[in-house]
Design a protein around this motif. Structure first.
Motif, mmCIF file in Angstrom:
data_model
loop_
_atom_site.group_PDB
_atom_site.id
_atom_site.type_symbol
_atom_site.label_atom_id
_atom_site.label_comp_id
_atom_site.label_asym_id
_atom_site.label_seq_id
_atom_site.Cartn_x
_atom_site.Cartn_y
_atom_site.Cartn_z
ATOM 1 N N SER A 35 4.544 -12.090 -2.010
ATOM 2 C CA SER A 35 3.113 -12.306 -1.862
ATOM 3 C C SER A 35 2.571 -13.041 -3.080
ATOM 4 C CB SER A 35 2.380 -10.967 -1.721
ATOM 5 O OG SER A 35 2.398 -10.258 -2.941
ATOM 6 N N VAL A 36 1.319 -13.482 -2.960
ATOM 7 C CA VAL A 36 0.569 -13.976 -4.105
ATOM 8 C C VAL A 36 -0.591 -13.014 -4.320
ATOM 9 C CG1 VAL A 36 1.227 -16.407 -3.886
ATOM 10 C CG2 VAL A 36 -0.825 -15.566 -2.715
ATOM 11 N N VAL A 37 -1.078 -12.976 -5.551
ATOM 12 C CA VAL A 37 -2.143 -12.043 -5.918
ATOM 13 C C VAL A 37 -3.369 -12.849 -6.346
ATOM 14 C CG1 VAL A 37 -2.741 -10.085 -7.402
ATOM 15 C CG2 VAL A 37 -0.377 -10.414 -6.666
ATOM 16 N N PRO A 38 -4.279 -13.147 -5.395
ATOM 17 C CA PRO A 38 -5.453 -13.942 -5.728
ATOM 18 C C PRO A 38 -6.528 -13.156 -6.464
ATOM 19 C CG PRO A 38 -5.500 -13.350 -3.422
ATOM 20 C CD PRO A 38 -4.200 -12.846 -3.974
ATOM 21 N N VAL A 39 -6.529 -11.848 -6.289
ATOM 22 C CA VAL A 39 -7.489 -10.935 -6.911
ATOM 23 C C VAL A 39 -6.689 -9.695 -7.302
ATOM 24 C CG1 VAL A 39 -9.502 -9.465 -6.444
ATOM 25 C CG2 VAL A 39 -9.393 -11.759 -5.458
ATOM 26 N N PRO A 40 -6.879 -9.157 -8.508
ATOM 27 C CA PRO A 40 -6.129 -7.956 -8.871
ATOM 28 C C PRO A 40 -6.275 -6.863 -7.811
ATOM 29 C CG PRO A 40 -7.246 -8.831 -10.795
ATOM 30 C CD PRO A 40 -7.753 -9.611 -9.600
ATOM 31 N N GLY A 41 -5.128 -6.372 -7.335
ATOM 32 C CA GLY A 41 -5.111 -5.315 -6.332
ATOM 33 C C GLY A 41 -5.013 -5.804 -4.898
ATOM 34 N N LEU A 42 -5.208 -7.106 -4.674
ATOM 35 C CA LEU A 42 -5.121 -7.677 -3.323
ATOM 36 C C LEU A 42 -3.964 -8.655 -3.253
ATOM 37 C CD1 LEU A 42 -8.890 -8.357 -2.532
ATOM 38 C CD2 LEU A 42 -7.484 -6.433 -1.779
ATOM 39 N N HIS A 43 -3.237 -8.630 -2.151
ATOM 40 C CA HIS A 43 -2.080 -9.492 -1.945
ATOM 41 C C HIS A 43 -2.263 -10.308 -0.671
ATOM 42 C CE1 HIS A 43 0.699 -7.450 -4.867
ATOM 43 N NE2 HIS A 43 -0.278 -6.566 -4.769
ATOM 44 N N VAL A 44 -1.758 -11.540 -0.693
ATOM 45 C CA VAL A 44 -1.749 -12.414 0.485
ATOM 46 C C VAL A 44 -0.294 -12.754 0.770
ATOM 47 C CG1 VAL A 44 -2.342 -14.727 1.321
ATOM 48 C CG2 VAL A 44 -4.064 -13.343 0.138
ATOM 49 N N LEU A 62 -3.862 -10.213 4.500
ATOM 50 C CA LEU A 62 -4.469 -9.779 3.252
ATOM 51 C C LEU A 62 -4.234 -8.276 3.176
ATOM 52 C CD1 LEU A 62 -6.342 -10.029 0.782
ATOM 53 C CD2 LEU A 62 -8.282 -9.923 2.361
ATOM 54 N N GLY A 63 -3.641 -7.823 2.080
ATOM 55 C CA GLY A 63 -3.328 -6.415 1.954
ATOM 56 C C GLY A 63 -3.743 -5.842 0.619
ATOM 57 N N HIS A 64 -3.963 -4.544 0.610
ATOM 58 C CA HIS A 64 -4.266 -3.805 -0.611
ATOM 59 C C HIS A 64 -2.951 -3.442 -1.297
ATOM 60 C CE1 HIS A 64 -5.243 -0.018 -2.849
ATOM 61 N NE2 HIS A 64 -6.177 -0.831 -3.307
ATOM 62 N N ALA A 87 -13.680 -9.550 -3.113
ATOM 63 C CA ALA A 87 -13.276 -9.159 -4.466
ATOM 64 C C ALA A 87 -14.284 -8.253 -5.157
ATOM 65 C CB ALA A 87 -13.029 -10.400 -5.327
ATOM 66 N N GLY A 88 -15.555 -8.519 -4.987
ATOM 67 C CA GLY A 88 -16.580 -7.759 -5.694
ATOM 68 C C GLY A 88 -17.018 -6.470 -5.029
ATOM 69 N N LEU A 89 -16.445 -6.128 -3.882
ATOM 70 C CA LEU A 89 -16.877 -4.922 -3.181
ATOM 71 C C LEU A 89 -16.456 -3.631 -3.865
ATOM 72 C CD1 LEU A 89 -16.279 -5.827 0.581
ATOM 73 C CD2 LEU A 89 -18.448 -5.744 -0.678
ATOM 74 N N THR A 90 -15.317 -3.658 -4.551
ATOM 75 C CA THR A 90 -14.798 -2.461 -5.214
ATOM 76 C C THR A 90 -13.737 -2.882 -6.224
ATOM 77 O OG1 THR A 90 -13.918 -0.230 -4.833
ATOM 78 C CG2 THR A 90 -12.950 -2.009 -3.529
ATOM 79 N N ASP A 91 -13.219 -1.936 -6.965
ATOM 80 C CA ASP A 91 -12.087 -2.178 -7.855
ATOM 81 C C ASP A 91 -10.827 -2.017 -7.014
ATOM 82 O OD1 ASP A 91 -10.064 -2.251 -9.709
ATOM 83 O OD2 ASP A 91 -10.717 -0.460 -10.792
ATOM 84 N N TRP A 92 -10.259 -3.118 -6.565
ATOM 85 C CA TRP A 92 -9.110 -3.101 -5.666
ATOM 86 C C TRP A 92 -7.835 -2.646 -6.352
ATOM 87 C CZ3 TRP A 92 -10.235 -3.109 -0.779
ATOM 88 C CH2 TRP A 92 -11.415 -3.726 -0.344
ATOM 89 N N THR A 93 -7.862 -2.490 -7.683
ATOM 90 C CA THR A 93 -6.661 -2.016 -8.382
ATOM 91 C C THR A 93 -6.509 -0.504 -8.264
ATOM 92 O OG1 THR A 93 -7.804 -1.805 -10.512
ATOM 93 C CG2 THR A 93 -6.739 -3.933 -10.027
ATOM 94 N N GLY A 94 -7.528 0.170 -7.779
ATOM 95 C CA GLY A 94 -7.454 1.620 -7.583
ATOM 96 C C GLY A 94 -6.613 1.959 -6.367
ATOM 97 N N GLY A 95 -6.349 3.231 -6.206
ATOM 98 C CA GLY A 95 -5.605 3.690 -5.041
ATOM 99 C C GLY A 95 -6.470 3.647 -3.791
#
Length: 105
Positions: A25-34, A54-56, A79-87
């Motif tokens: 995958s690629v990581v366009p936003v921390p915590g999100l993968h494409v 698009l996956g968490h 990206a700005g909806l939450t901290d996607w690096t969390g569980g």
């Protein structure tokens, strides 16, 4: 966005969550993968037309889209909806997160 996105191995959870499927995958936003779903996992109809996902980081899929560009755009839009690096559990229980609201640019 950088011209080259960081690559990672994404562990897609199976439907019953008893196993994972490793995918590049690629990581366009921390915590999100494409990533592109392999052909052997695509289902007839919508699954064939929407092969980019698009996956968490938890392994949970968030969206299936028709192109990599669409999936990358989707990641940037949420990206700005939450901290996607969390569980995933942390996101579900975060009272400030509203997954039904359309983000504004």
């Amino acid at each position: 966005m950088p011209a080259t996105l960081p690559e990672s191995t994404y562990e897609l959870r199976t439907v019953d969550s008893t196993a994972t499927i490793p995918l590049l995958s690629v990581v366009p936003v921390p915590g999100l993968h494409v990533f592109e779903l392999p052909e052997y996992l695509r289902e007839e109809g919508d699954g064939v037309a929407n092969s980019w996902w698009l996956g968490h980081r938890s392994g949970l899929a968030l969206a299936a889209l028709p192109s990599q560009d669409d999936a990358l755009r989707g990641a940037r839009e949420i990206a700005g909806l939450t901290d996607w690096t969390g569980g995933a559990g942390d996101i579900r229980t975060d009272p400030s997160f509203d997954g039904t609201t359309t983000p504004t640019p």
